[in-house]
Design a protein around this motif. Structure first.
Motif, PDB file in Angstrom:
ATOM      1  N   GLY A  11      12.361 -48.594  17.534  1.00 38.92           N
ATOM      2  CA  GLY A  11      13.026 -47.297  17.494  1.00 38.92           C
ATOM      3  C   GLY A  11      14.223 -47.214  16.570  1.00 38.92           C
ATOM      4  N   ARG A  84      14.948 -42.246  20.940  1.00 37.36           N
ATOM      5  CA  ARG A  84      13.786 -42.204  20.041  1.00 37.36           C
ATOM      6  C   ARG A  84      12.532 -42.703  20.737  1.00 37.36           C
ATOM      7  N   ARG A  88       9.241 -40.560  21.149  1.00 35.47           N
ATOM      8  CA  ARG A  88       8.058 -41.032  20.427  1.00 35.47           C
ATOM      9  C   ARG A  88       6.968 -41.544  21.351  1.00 35.47           C
ATOM     10  N   ASN A  89       7.367 -42.332  22.355  1.00 36.66           N
ATOM     11  CA  ASN A  89       6.386 -43.019  23.192  1.00 36.66           C
ATOM     12  C   ASN A  89       6.310 -42.484  24.620  1.00 36.66           C
TER      13      ASN A  89
END
Length: 163
Positions: A11, A84, A88-89
């Protein structure tokens, strides 16, 4: 030709910096992408790779650094990494922290790196640093050692083939 290792924490913005380098005409060999393509469920490749190369490679094992002309670390702060990763995940905060803590710290990677790109401000700030790094690398004579070594190896190979 340059061989530059690009690393950072999960990240931290490695893909962002990699894309910026690519936009500047720098050829990128993405070890993570290659590993995902080679290592599929049920295959023996992962065990073999780990046995021979001690993945992750760059700083953690100390084996790859000697082959690089330069090492670059992309850093940001821990809170940014967590945010992040959540975006993102879709990780929970605990999952983010677990993954971050499983890696070598960014502070340690920065200490070991030749170049540090700070990706904690905004994309313009990161891009300015990438532009400066590319300018410095292109004006460096360090890459000539590698070119000379490669040319010598090619000439030796050609000489042996004709003998």
């Amino acid at each position: 030709m340059f061989i530059v290792g690009l690393t950072g924490g999960i990240g931290s913005g490695k893909s962002t910096v990699s894309n910026m380098l690519s936009e500047k005409g720098i050829d990128i060999i993405d070890g993570d992408l290659i590993a995902r393509q080679v290592v599929r469920p049920g295959m023996k490749a992962l065990k073999l790779l780990c046995k021979h190369f001690d993945l992750p490679l760059l700083f953690e094992s100390g084996k790859m650094v000697r082959y690089l002309g330069h090492s670059i670390v992309v850093k940001c702060n821990r809170n940014q990494q967590i945010q992040r990763l959540k975006l993102r995940n879709n990780y929970t905060e605990d999952e983010c922290i677990s993954r971050i803590d499983a890696q070598m710290s960014l502070d340690e990677k920065c200490r070991l790196a030749d170049i540090v790109i700070d990706n904690s401000v905004d994309l313009d700030y990161t891009r300015k640093q990438v532009d400066q790094v590319v300018k410095e690398l292109r004006s460096s004579y360090k890459h000539w050692k590698l070119r000379i070594a490669l040319m010598a190896a090619i000439l030796i190979t050609i000489t042996i083939d004709f003998s």
